[in-house]
Design an enzyme around this catalytic site. Structure first.
Site, PDB file in Angstrom:
ATOM      1  N   GLY A  14       0.777  -1.386  -0.043  1.00  8.89           N
ATOM      2  CA  GLY A  14      -0.033   0.118  -0.025  1.00  8.89           C
ATOM      3  C   GLY A  14       0.866   1.299  -0.035  1.00  8.89           C
ATOM      4  O   GLY A  14       0.401   2.269   0.581  1.00  8.89           O
ATOM      5  N   SER A  15       2.099   1.199  -0.574  1.00  8.49           N
ATOM      6  CA  SER A  15       2.787   2.372  -0.709  1.00  8.49           C
ATOM      7  C   SER A  15       2.047   3.540  -1.524  1.00  8.49           C
ATOM      8  O   SER A  15       2.086   4.608  -1.034  1.00  8.49           O
ATOM      9  CB  SER A  15       4.335   2.207  -1.078  1.00  8.49           C
ATOM     10  OG  SER A  15       4.172   1.879  -2.589  1.00  8.49           O
ATOM     11  N   ASN A  16       1.463   3.413  -2.507  1.00  8.17           N
ATOM     12  CA  ASN A  16       0.767   4.347  -3.405  1.00  8.17           C
ATOM     13  C   ASN A  16      -0.425   4.729  -2.650  1.00  8.17           C
ATOM     14  O   ASN A  16      -0.766   5.785  -2.481  1.00  8.17           O
ATOM     15  CB  ASN A  16       0.628   3.726  -4.895  1.00  8.17           C
ATOM     16  CG  ASN A  16       1.507   4.006  -5.778  1.00  8.17           C
ATOM     17  OD1 ASN A  16       2.148   5.027  -5.776  1.00  8.17           O
ATOM     18  ND2 ASN A  16       2.261   3.015  -6.360  1.00  8.17           N
ATOM     19  N   LYS A  64     -15.273 -14.651 -11.334  1.00  6.13           N
ATOM     20  CA  LYS A  64     -14.870 -13.390 -11.460  1.00  6.13           C
ATOM     21  C   LYS A  64     -16.407 -12.397 -11.367  1.00  6.13           C
ATOM     22  O   LYS A  64     -16.234 -11.211 -10.730  1.00  6.13           O
ATOM     23  CB  LYS A  64     -14.043 -12.895 -12.486  1.00  6.13           C
ATOM     24  CG  LYS A  64     -13.661 -11.239 -12.649  1.00  6.13           C
ATOM     25  CD  LYS A  64     -12.914 -11.055 -13.805  1.00  6.13           C
ATOM     26  CE  LYS A  64     -11.471 -11.485 -13.416  1.00  6.13           C
ATOM     27  NZ  LYS A  64     -10.303 -10.559 -13.869  1.00  6.13           N
ATOM     28  N   MET A  89      -3.387  -6.488  -7.904  1.00  7.85           N
ATOM     29  CA  MET A  89      -2.874  -7.529  -8.555  1.00  7.85           C
ATOM     30  C   MET A  89      -3.905  -8.533  -9.350  1.00  7.85           C
ATOM     31  O   MET A  89      -3.775  -9.523  -9.647  1.00  7.85           O
ATOM     32  CB  MET A  89      -1.850  -8.359  -7.833  1.00  7.85           C
ATOM     33  CG  MET A  89      -0.998  -7.370  -7.427  1.00  7.85           C
ATOM     34  SD  MET A  89       0.025  -6.142  -8.554  1.00  7.85           S
ATOM     35  CE  MET A  89       0.952  -7.615  -9.555  1.00  7.85           C
ATOM     36  N   ARG A  90      -5.257  -7.739  -9.757  1.00  7.17           N
ATOM     37  CA  ARG A  90      -6.131  -8.623 -10.338  1.00  7.17           C
ATOM     38  C   ARG A  90      -6.662  -7.846 -11.758  1.00  7.17           C
ATOM     39  O   ARG A  90      -6.452  -6.582 -11.801  1.00  7.17           O
ATOM     40  CB  ARG A  90      -7.457  -8.631  -9.658  1.00  7.17           C
ATOM     41  CG  ARG A  90      -7.302  -9.344  -8.544  1.00  7.17           C
ATOM     42  CD  ARG A  90      -8.517  -9.838  -7.942  1.00  7.17           C
ATOM     43  NE  ARG A  90      -8.234 -10.965  -6.865  1.00  7.17           N
ATOM     44  CZ  ARG A  90      -7.990 -12.270  -7.111  1.00  7.17           C
ATOM     45  NH1 ARG A  90      -7.931 -12.668  -8.478  1.00  7.17           N
ATOM     46  NH2 ARG A  90      -7.484 -12.987  -6.217  1.00  7.17           N
ATOM     47  N   ASN A 106      -5.101   3.438 -13.481  1.00  4.71           N
ATOM     48  CA  ASN A 106      -3.989   2.558 -12.749  1.00  4.71           C
ATOM     49  C   ASN A 106      -2.820   3.079 -13.003  1.00  4.71           C
ATOM     50  O   ASN A 106      -2.446   4.294 -13.737  1.00  4.71           O
ATOM     51  CB  ASN A 106      -3.963   1.246 -13.355  1.00  4.71           C
ATOM     52  CG  ASN A 106      -3.026   0.144 -12.844  1.00  4.71           C
ATOM     53  OD1 ASN A 106      -3.039  -0.115 -11.881  1.00  4.71           O
ATOM     54  ND2 ASN A 106      -2.277  -0.375 -13.844  1.00  4.71           N
ATOM     55  N   HIS A 108       1.306   2.310 -13.186  1.00  6.78           N
ATOM     56  CA  HIS A 108       2.001   1.044 -13.540  1.00  6.78           C
ATOM     57  C   HIS A 108       3.728   1.407 -13.821  1.00  6.78           C
ATOM     58  O   HIS A 108       3.835   2.554 -14.360  1.00  6.78           O
ATOM     59  CB  HIS A 108       1.752   0.338 -14.947  1.00  6.78           C
ATOM     60  CG  HIS A 108       2.257  -0.454 -15.505  1.00  6.78           C
ATOM     61  ND1 HIS A 108       1.997  -1.835 -15.019  1.00  6.78           N
ATOM     62  CD2 HIS A 108       3.421  -0.723 -16.551  1.00  6.78           C
ATOM     63  CE1 HIS A 108       2.771  -2.716 -15.654  1.00  6.78           C
ATOM     64  NE2 HIS A 108       3.745  -2.130 -16.508  1.00  6.78           N
TER      65      HIS A 108
END
Length: 186
Positions: A14-16, A64, A89-90, A106, A108
């Site tokens: 959870g750094s972001n 899903k 990560m999904r 997102n 990246h």
């Protein structure tokens, strides 16, 4: 004036998420943290910041589509307008994409379209490139293929290791993501 309500989706440390929460002039309210990994350390950060959490285990659902329907219900109950993926990560599926069309972004750790998918930093390092970077982009049906909102290069030094490169990339992520979020909220 009421702030736009957003959710952050994260799977790990959870750094972001922390960088977003520490932005003093954030133009939206992070009203929910969604995590797909019970016990992930991002949940401790959410508690520290007083952000409600929704934790799920995808294996408890038949498909899903089933867990994404549950997510959409929870997001709507929480009056969420935007979703910020921060180490989630999904792959986001059609159920969530339809419900939040053009409102899921997102971050990246590469200069997309180079090095999409998992371990982008490792991919860049193994490829021997002289620079890589950070991309913030909208989510679409592909893997890291959505329209790019912002990018910032990061030089790869001759004496870098994967770890030192990752540290510099994360510094850029932590600065860039909140800036882009604020730009989208205006």
């Amino acid at each position: 004036m009421k702030k736009i309500r957003a959710a952050v989706f994260a799977s790990g440390a959870g750094s972001n998420f922390q960088a977003i929460m520490e932005k003093n002039d954030l133009l939206c309210e992070v009203a929910l943290l969604v995590c797909d990994k019970p016990g992930a350390s991002v949940l401790e950060k959410a508690e520290k910041f007083g952000v409600p959490t929704f934790v799920f285990d995808s294996e408890e659902y038949a498909s899903k589509s089933d867990y994404e329907k549950d997510l959409v219900r929870k997001l709507q109950q929480s009056d969420i307008s935007w979703i910020f993926l921060a180490g989630y990560m999904r792959i986001v599926g059609p159920t969530l994409l339809r419900a939040y069309k053009n409102r899921i972004i997102n971050i990246h750790p590469s200069m997309l379209p180079e090095f999409p998918g998992k371990d982008a930093i490792g991919q860049a390092f193994k490829a021997g490139v002289s620079d890589t970077g950070v991309t913030v982009h909208f989510i679409d049906e592909g893997i890291d293929t959505g329209p790019i909102i912002a990018q910032e290069p990061v030089e790869v030094f001759k004496d870098d290791t994967v770890e030192t490169l990752k540290e510099r990339i994360q510094l850029v992520e932590h600065r860039l993501y909140p800036i882009v979020i604020n730009r989208l909220m205006k």
